[in-house]
Scaffold this active site. Structure first.
Site, mmCIF file in Angstrom:
data_model
loop_
_atom_site.group_PDB
_atom_site.id
_atom_site.type_symbol
_atom_site.label_atom_id
_atom_site.label_comp_id
_atom_site.label_asym_id
_atom_site.label_seq_id
_atom_site.Cartn_x
_atom_site.Cartn_y
_atom_site.Cartn_z
ATOM 1 N N ASP A 200 9.690 -2.077 -7.533
ATOM 2 C CA ASP A 200 9.529 -0.633 -7.324
ATOM 3 C C ASP A 200 10.634 0.119 -8.069
ATOM 4 O OD1 ASP A 200 7.274 -1.065 -5.871
ATOM 5 O OD2 ASP A 200 8.057 -0.327 -3.967
ATOM 6 N N HIS A 322 8.741 -9.051 -4.025
ATOM 7 C CA HIS A 322 8.803 -7.666 -3.541
ATOM 8 C C HIS A 322 8.528 -7.531 -2.041
ATOM 9 C CE1 HIS A 322 9.003 -3.388 -3.786
ATOM 10 N NE2 HIS A 322 7.795 -3.256 -3.280
ATOM 11 N N HIS A 332 5.062 -1.795 6.510
ATOM 12 C CA HIS A 332 4.585 -2.942 5.720
ATOM 13 C C HIS A 332 4.607 -4.223 6.556
ATOM 14 C CE1 HIS A 332 4.698 -0.220 2.403
ATOM 15 N NE2 HIS A 332 5.997 -0.103 2.433
ATOM 16 N N HIS A 359 10.536 -3.511 -0.797
ATOM 17 C CA HIS A 359 9.327 -2.936 -0.201
ATOM 18 C C HIS A 359 9.607 -2.111 1.044
ATOM 19 C CE1 HIS A 359 5.096 -2.396 -0.308
ATOM 20 N NE2 HIS A 359 4.761 -3.234 0.645
ATOM 21 N N HIS A 361 11.977 0.113 3.113
ATOM 22 C CA HIS A 361 13.100 0.928 2.645
ATOM 23 C C HIS A 361 14.239 0.951 3.656
ATOM 24 C CE1 HIS A 361 9.826 3.004 0.078
ATOM 25 N NE2 HIS A 361 10.175 1.823 -0.375
HETATM 26 FE FE LIG Z 1 7.045 -1.408 -2.409
#
Ligand SMILES: [Fe+2]
Length: 470
Positions: A200, A322, A332, A359, A361
């Site tokens: 990202d 990731h 997620h 992924h 945060h």
């Molecule tokens: Fe991500």
């Protein structure tokens, strides 16, 4: 009176101590959920006119300069840059620090791409080969008065005790917080020599029509680091740029054109999964968003790759991916589960030292655990302590436009050693074949402050218990 005074004094001290303890950590099954208090602000992308996005002056001046390893062992470097006005030449002049008169020339090529209504500049890639280990090189790109000069240091020759310091950054984006993260990494007294980036990059796809101008601004923003030390790239979901509503159906189009990787050197067929060896580390990059089921190219590559790891030459086995396999945030959640089910038994078998993911945060570090016993009917489907298993670290806290992941599952799972919703970066400092010091640095602190740390004991050479909460 004196007794009452000393009692109240004692009570104040005890209360203060309690407050300090509460502020540092809430203990839960031995792991820590940090309650560090930060200012909660909206994370916004820096405006286009920000100084960090300024293009270098001069007609067709090279910009967005970045380097990554160009082979499997650290004797080649891929130099990439963009020219905006015309193709110019894809040539790099380079020389060793001590031989300024012995300039060598490498010739690369350039590509362009279109994305919806955006046309890219001329994206150059040029591989410098046959470099000497552990040497400082200067390199120059551009012509005439827009020539720009940079430098890098090649990694040391592979050796089981070769020390090396990696920076770890993920989910960076281009907000004011992203700028703080990069500044903290650059100013960290434990100087990182290369960055392991867990995916990202620009978050251009969070802008209307995936505004690819934001890929350009990101390239200019990070140039102050990416031009001077190799960044090892893993791909995240924000590199997919899959937008059928815009007629854009080729996944990874901007990333594939802009960021190269030496994937063929490790027998890979795509730049999204590959390996490199640096100093005493073997680094495997996996792709969360490319097929990894049985018989797929990535599966077959990884199966073969793990047999090639030679811990007598590269004791440290590090994986970048990731989407995290272990994640106790309510973001997620379990997205990495199917890949975990596919590959975790191999990671235990081959004693991977550490898996870095992004992924989510926020920041999280696990104990050494595995969850590989389940066979449909035995009901053994929980993580348990396993000294052959890696430590899982989520470092998706670069500071992008989507903000912090603050909502955690409660109670904190037993396997989670430390978690905190703050932006930051980490340093993995290999000392020798047995020990590496790991530290996490939050953006709110001074450059030298360590918010979480751990001494890693190498799984092959010193497989003792290195848990921080035992
Ligand atoms: Fe991500």
């Amino acid at each position: 009176m004196a007794g009452a005074k000393s009692f109240s004094c004692f009570a104040v001290i005890a209360a203060a101590l309690l407050l300090v303890l509460l502020n540092v950590a809430v203990l839960s099954h031995g792991g820590k959920t940090s309650t560090f208090i930060r200012k909660v602000e909206r994370t916004e992308d820096m405006p286009l006119h920000s100084d960090v996005f300024l293009a270098p002056s001069g007609y067709n001046a090279p910009q967005q300069v970045h380097i990554t390893l160009g082979d499997h062992v650290g004797r080649a470097m891929i130099v990439s840059w963009v020219t905006m006005d015309e193709p110019g030449k894809s040539i790099v002049y380079y020389w060793r620090e001590e031989c300024p008169h012995k300039k060598e020339v490498a010739k690369g090529n350039h590509v362009t791409y279109r994305f919806f209504n955006y046309s890219s500049g001329f994206i150059h890639h040029c591989t410098l080969r046959d470099l000497e280990f552990n040497k400082m090189y200067y390199y120059e790109i551009g012509i005439g008065h827009t020539r720009r000069q940079f430098w890098f240091v090649t990694p040391p020759e592979m050796h089981p005790d070769a020390p090396y310091t990696f920076g770890l950054i993920g989910d960076l984006g281009q907000t004011f917080d992203s700028n703080k993260t990069l500044a903290h990494y650059e100013s960290n007294p434990q100087k990182g020599q290369a960055v392991l980036f867990v995916g990202d990059l620009s978050y251009a796809d969070d802008h209307p029509n995936h505004d690819n101008v934001r890929w350009d601004t990101w390239g200019r923003f990070v140039e102050r680091s990416t031009a001077y030390q190799p960044w090892i790239w893993a791909t995240g979901n924000h590199e997919l740029d899959y937008a059928p509503e815009l007629g854009e159906t080729e996944p990874f189009k901007p990333f594939r054109h802009r960021y190269h990787a030496p994937y063929q050197a490790s027998g890979s067929t795509e730049p999204f999964w590959y390996s490199v060896k640096i100093a005493s580390a073997h680094i495997i990059v996996l792709a969360s968003y490319s097929a990894y089921g049985k018989y797929t190219p990535q599966y077959e590559w990884l199966e073969a790759e793990l047999t090639k790891v030679d811990r007598s030459k590269t004791p440290w086995l590090i994986v970048l991916v990731h989407s995290p396999w272990y994640n106790s945030y309510n973001y997620h959640y379990m997205e990495g589960e199917s890949m975990r089910v596919m590959f975790e038994p191999w990671f235990v078998k081959y004693k991977v030292d550490v898996v870095f993911a992004g992924h989510v945060h926020a920041y999280e570090r696990s104990e050494r655990i595995s969850n590989i016993e389940y066979n449909i009917i035995n009901g053994r489907c929980g993580p348990s302590k396993d000294l052959s298993a890696p430590v899982y670290i989520t470092i998706g806290d670069g500071g992008n436009i989507e903000g912090l992941a603050t909502n955690m599952t409660n109670p904190q799972p037993e396997y989670s050693a430390y978690r905190e919703a703050s932006f930051g970066h980490a340093i993995f400092e290999i000392k020798n074949r047995t020990h590496a010091h790991y530290s996490w640095h939050r953006n709110e602190d001074d450059y030298a402050t360590i918010a979480d740390s751990m001494w890693f004991f190498n799984r092959y050479w010193h497989p003792a218990d290195d848990s921080t909460t035992k």
